[in-house]
Design a protein around this motif. Structure first.
Motif, short mmCIF file in Angstrom:
data_model
loop_
_atom_site.label_atom_id
_atom_site.label_comp_id
_atom_site.label_asym_id
_atom_site.label_seq_id
_atom_site.Cartn_x
_atom_site.Cartn_y
_atom_site.Cartn_z
N LYS A 179 0.82 -1.21 0.00
CA LYS A 179 0.00 0.00 0.00
C LYS A 179 0.85 1.25 0.00
CE LYS A 179 -3.84 2.17 2.42
NZ LYS A 179 -4.76 2.07 3.59
N SER A 180 2.00 1.20 0.72
CA SER A 180 2.86 2.39 0.79
C SER A 180 3.41 2.77 -0.58
CB SER A 180 4.02 2.14 1.76
OG SER A 180 4.80 1.03 1.33
N ALA A 181 3.64 1.76 -1.43
CA ALA A 181 4.15 2.04 -2.77
C ALA A 181 3.12 2.76 -3.62
CB ALA A 181 4.57 0.74 -3.45
N LEU A 182 1.84 2.52 -3.32
CA LEU A 182 0.78 3.17 -4.08
C LEU A 182 0.51 4.59 -3.59
CD1 LEU A 182 -1.77 0.23 -4.35
CD2 LEU A 182 -0.32 1.13 -6.18
N GLN A 183 1.11 4.96 -2.48
CA GLN A 183 0.84 6.27 -1.90
C GLN A 183 2.05 7.21 -1.98
OE1 GLN A 183 -0.43 5.06 2.03
NE2 GLN A 183 -2.57 5.00 1.42
N GLN A 184 2.95 6.90 -2.92
CA GLN A 184 4.12 7.77 -3.07
C GLN A 184 3.72 9.12 -3.66
OE1 GLN A 184 6.61 4.71 -5.24
NE2 GLN A 184 8.21 5.70 -4.03
N TRP A 185 4.42 10.16 -3.20
CA TRP A 185 4.19 11.51 -3.69
C TRP A 185 5.53 12.11 -4.09
CZ3 TRP A 185 -0.71 13.49 -4.21
CH2 TRP A 185 -1.72 12.74 -3.63
N PHE A 186 5.50 12.94 -5.14
CA PHE A 186 6.72 13.53 -5.66
C PHE A 186 6.54 15.02 -5.87
CE2 PHE A 186 6.18 9.23 -7.25
CZ PHE A 186 7.38 8.61 -6.90
N GLY A 187 7.59 15.78 -5.58
CA GLY A 187 7.59 17.19 -5.92
C GLY A 187 7.89 17.36 -7.40
N PRO A 188 7.72 18.56 -7.96
CA PRO A 188 7.92 18.78 -9.40
C PRO A 188 9.31 18.39 -9.89
CG PRO A 188 6.80 20.64 -8.42
CD PRO A 188 7.22 19.77 -7.28
N SER A 189 10.36 18.74 -9.16
CA SER A 189 11.72 18.43 -9.61
C SER A 189 11.95 16.93 -9.66
CB SER A 189 12.75 19.09 -8.68
OG SER A 189 12.64 20.49 -8.73
N GLU A 190 11.53 16.23 -8.60
CA GLU A 190 11.70 14.78 -8.57
C GLU A 190 10.85 14.10 -9.64
OE1 GLU A 190 12.95 10.94 -7.05
OE2 GLU A 190 13.77 12.97 -7.20
N VAL A 216 -2.98 17.91 -16.56
CA VAL A 216 -2.76 17.26 -15.27
C VAL A 216 -2.89 18.33 -14.18
CG1 VAL A 216 -0.24 17.61 -15.34
CG2 VAL A 216 -1.21 15.76 -13.95
N GLN A 217 -3.41 17.93 -13.05
CA GLN A 217 -3.61 18.87 -11.94
C GLN A 217 -2.93 18.33 -10.69
OE1 GLN A 217 -5.11 21.97 -12.03
NE2 GLN A 217 -5.06 21.62 -14.24
N PRO A 218 -1.68 18.77 -10.43
CA PRO A 218 -1.03 18.34 -9.18
C PRO A 218 -1.79 18.90 -7.98
CG PRO A 218 0.22 20.11 -10.23
CD PRO A 218 -0.85 19.70 -11.20
N LEU A 219 -1.66 18.21 -6.87
CA LEU A 219 -2.28 18.70 -5.65
C LEU A 219 -1.40 19.78 -5.03
CD1 LEU A 219 -3.57 15.38 -4.06
CD2 LEU A 219 -4.79 16.99 -5.53
N ARG A 220 -1.99 20.60 -4.20
CA ARG A 220 -1.25 21.69 -3.56
C ARG A 220 -1.28 21.50 -2.04
NH1 ARG A 220 0.95 26.23 -6.67
NH2 ARG A 220 0.07 26.01 -8.76
N SER A 221 -0.13 21.70 -1.43
CA SER A 221 -0.07 21.66 0.03
C SER A 221 -0.62 22.97 0.59
CB SER A 221 1.37 21.46 0.50
OG SER A 221 2.13 22.64 0.25
N SER A 222 -0.78 23.02 1.89
CA SER A 222 -1.28 24.25 2.51
C SER A 222 -0.33 25.41 2.26
CB SER A 222 -1.46 24.04 4.01
OG SER A 222 -0.22 23.64 4.60
N TRP A 282 2.81 24.21 -2.20
CA TRP A 282 3.74 23.35 -2.94
C TRP A 282 2.96 22.33 -3.78
CZ3 TRP A 282 8.61 24.89 -2.93
CH2 TRP A 282 9.08 25.63 -1.84
N ARG A 283 3.45 22.09 -5.02
CA ARG A 283 2.83 21.09 -5.89
C ARG A 283 3.28 19.69 -5.48
NH1 ARG A 283 4.15 25.40 -9.07
NH2 ARG A 283 2.56 26.20 -10.53
N ALA A 284 2.37 18.73 -5.62
CA ALA A 284 2.69 17.33 -5.31
C ALA A 284 2.01 16.42 -6.34
CB ALA A 284 2.24 16.98 -3.90
N TYR A 285 2.75 15.41 -6.77
CA TYR A 285 2.25 14.46 -7.75
C TYR A 285 2.12 13.08 -7.09
CZ TYR A 285 3.45 18.01 -11.22
OH TYR A 285 3.52 19.17 -11.95
#
Length: 264
Positions: A3-14, A35-41, A44-47
């Motif tokens: 399950k942890s592998a399915l919940q990985q998140w990446f920043g734009p550079s990575e 594509v619409q990356p999520l935004r942190s509070s 920051w963009r997250a994929y």
């Protein structure tokens, strides 16, 4: 898969580094709403899994030659799911694999024959060349060698003279040729999708006929003669293979045009 592998998140550079694209490309995809990356509070963009899946769809379709505008249309339509794009990739790559397997079998047979007989006949070598080497595009002389006899067959001398009299300027002629290159690329991509009734295919058919009418000037008789010339031209395997205007592709465009006309 854990399950942890399915919940990985990446920043734009990575994310950009992992996929081998630029961070700028990711921003363009976001601006075009592909594509619409999520935004942190903190903004920051997250994929995450959903965004990575969408990026796979974008890059796969881009690899097939679709423009970003076309990709946007496809992703809101019949290729909106990840599975649909994976199925298309599988279809295209299977076709390429079949072609490669055929070429490899011919080369293996040729080497075996060469080992036994010590030589390959000219006919054998010609067939091997035709089947295993991607030839360059037809040059102007080669186009003329195929097309001019057919033009002479279907057009009267008076009609040919009239067409030459309204010959395009050099710049217009270059644009005309570029237009056909673009239409051929679009038709090849859409043929791979296999739906001549799609909106994209019907738009292609209309653009195709607009291009034809630049030559025929809306003369129905000349359009019919042009169609006859092309039908015979693409019936010649070498011309069809090297020009890209194959019978299958022309049939796809014809069916898209028929469906367009049926709608009025």
């Amino acid at each position: 898969m854990e399950k942890s592998a399915l919940q990985q998140w990446f920043g734009p550079s990575e994310m950009a580094r992992r996929l081998g694209v630029s961070a700028k490309a990711l921003r363009i995809y976001e601006r075009l709403k592909l594509v619409q990356p999520l935004r942190s509070s903190a903004g920051w963009r997250a994929y995450g899994p959903e965004q990575v899946g969408r990026l796979h769809q974008i890059l796969a379709l881009k690899q097939f030659g679709f423009s970003l505008k076309e990709i946007g249309q496809l992703l809101t339509g019949r290729l909106g799911s990840l599975d649909a794009v994976l199925a298309l990739q599988q279809q295209v790559l299977s076709s390429r694999r079949a072609e490669m397997d055929h070429a490899l079998s011919l080369l293996a047979a040729a080497r075996a024959h060469l080992a036994r007989a010590g030589a390959l006949s000219p006919d054998d070598l010609i067939e091997l060349t035709q089947e295993t080497i991607v030839m360059d595009k037809l040059n102007d002389d080669e186009w003329a060698a195929t097309m001019q006899p057919l033009v002479d067959k279907h057009y009267s001398p008076e009609e040919q003279a009239a067409l030459k009299a309204r010959k395009l300027s050099s710049s217009d002629e270059a644009a005309f040729k570029s237009g056909w290159d673009s239409l051929l690329a679009r038709a090849t991509r859409l043929q791979a999708l296999g739906d001549p009734g799609s909106d994209e295919a019907k738009t292609l058919a209309r653009d195709w006929m607009d291009q034809v009418r630049q030559f025929t000037c809306n003369d129905a008789e000349l359009e019919a003669k042009s169609a006859a010339v092309w039908k015979e031209a693409v019936g010649q395997p070498e011309f069809a293979r090297r020009s890209g205007f194959t019978p299958e592709l022309m049939g796809f465009v014809a069916e898209a045009l028929r469906r367009t006309q049926a709608e009025g």
